[in-house]
Design an enzyme around this catalytic site. Structure first.
Site, short mmCIF file in Angstrom:
data_model
loop_
_atom_site.label_atom_id
_atom_site.label_comp_id
_atom_site.label_asym_id
_atom_site.label_seq_id
_atom_site.Cartn_x
_atom_site.Cartn_y
_atom_site.Cartn_z
N GLY A 114 -15.18 3.27 3.89
CA GLY A 114 -13.82 3.72 3.59
C GLY A 114 -13.27 3.21 2.27
CD GLN A 115 -14.81 -0.64 -2.39
OE1 GLN A 115 -15.91 -0.91 -1.94
NE2 GLN A 115 -14.28 -1.25 -3.44
CG ASN A 160 -12.01 -0.63 4.01
OD1 ASN A 160 -12.35 -1.08 5.09
ND2 ASN A 160 -10.87 0.02 3.83
CG ASP A 176 -2.07 0.97 1.10
OD1 ASP A 176 -3.22 0.49 0.98
OD2 ASP A 176 -1.83 2.19 1.11
CB ILE A 177 0.79 4.29 -2.11
CG1 ILE A 177 1.87 5.18 -2.67
CG2 ILE A 177 -0.47 5.07 -1.76
CD1 ILE A 177 1.54 5.76 -4.03
CG HIS A 194 -8.58 -3.06 -2.43
ND1 HIS A 194 -9.52 -2.38 -3.17
CD2 HIS A 194 -8.45 -2.36 -1.27
CE1 HIS A 194 -9.94 -1.33 -2.50
NE2 HIS A 194 -9.32 -1.30 -1.32
CG HIS A 245 -6.80 -2.95 3.05
ND1 HIS A 245 -6.08 -1.78 2.90
CD2 HIS A 245 -8.00 -2.70 2.49
CE1 HIS A 245 -6.83 -0.87 2.29
NE2 HIS A 245 -8.00 -1.40 2.04
P1 5GP Z 1 -9.64 1.42 0.24
O1 5GP Z 1 -9.67 2.76 0.93
O2 5GP Z 1 -10.38 1.47 -1.10
O3 5GP Z 1 -10.08 0.25 1.08
O4 5GP Z 1 -8.13 1.11 -0.06
C1 5GP Z 1 -7.43 1.68 -1.13
C2 5GP Z 1 -5.98 1.65 -0.75
O5 5GP Z 1 -5.22 1.88 -1.91
C3 5GP Z 1 -5.59 2.70 0.27
O6 5GP Z 1 -5.07 2.08 1.44
C4 5GP Z 1 -4.54 3.54 -0.46
O7 5GP Z 1 -3.48 3.96 0.38
C5 5GP Z 1 -4.08 2.62 -1.55
N1 5GP Z 1 -3.62 3.29 -2.75
C6 5GP Z 1 -4.23 4.35 -3.36
N2 5GP Z 1 -3.54 4.68 -4.48
C7 5GP Z 1 -2.48 3.82 -4.55
C8 5GP Z 1 -1.41 3.69 -5.49
O8 5GP Z 1 -1.30 4.40 -6.49
N3 5GP Z 1 -0.51 2.70 -5.25
C9 5GP Z 1 -0.62 1.88 -4.15
N4 5GP Z 1 0.35 0.95 -4.00
N5 5GP Z 1 -1.61 1.98 -3.24
C10 5GP Z 1 -2.53 2.94 -3.45
#
Ligand code: 5GP
Ligand code: ZN
Length: 117
Positions: free
Chosen positions: A96-97, A90, A35-36, A103, A105
């Site tokens: 929080g998605q 999520n 994760d970034i 995906h 986590h």
């Molecule tokens: P969500 O909030 O949808 O459950 O998770 C999305 C995740 O993707 C977040 O934890 C966010 O930090 C990660 N993310 C967003 N953009 C990027 C990216 O460009 N590269 C990577 N490796 N992770 C990302």
């Protein structure tokens, strides 16, 4: 159509190699990358190569692929030497998605509180 790559999807772009990511594992059906914006010492995202908007849609469209994500979560945990870890999907903006390509986590490497926020 379910499963087809979406032009406007960040994670489809990572699958295609058009957006860089730190990939930790790949299988025929999944990609795992860091994760970034990590929320724990280990924070890896596991995605299906096929586009499905969230875990619920994936489970309906392709249950075997949903199982692949869970199998990969354990494989990531093994590689990262995690005894305990948390898998989070999520599902929906209210939870929080922010990226609508399902995906998992995988979080570990520190104490994890329960219940989460
Ligand atoms: P969500 O909030 O949808 O459950 O998770 C999305 C995740 O993707 C977040 O934890 C966010 O930090 C990660 N993310 C967003 N953009 C990027 C990216 O460009 N590269 C990577 N490796 N992770 C990302
Ligand atoms: Zn996608």
């Amino acid at each position: 159509m379910a499963g087809e790559p979406q032009d406007d999807c960040l994670f489809c772009k990572i699958v295609a190699g058009h957006v860089p990511a730190t990939i930790v594992r790949e299988t025929e059906t999944t990609v795992a990358f860091r994760d970034i914006n990590p929320q724990a010492p280990t924070h890896v995202l596991i995605i299906p190569r096929a586009h499905h908007k969230d875990a619920a849609a994936l489970a309906v469209a392709d249950p075997a692929l949903a199982a692949d994500l869970l199998r990969e979560a354990q494989a990531v945990a093994d590689e990262e030497k995690l005894d305990s870890y948390r898998v989070v999907f999520n599902t929906g903006a209210g939870a929080g998605q922010t990226v609508f390509h399902t995906h998992a986590h995988v979080l570990g490497g520190r104490g994890l509180e329960w219940p989460p926020g």
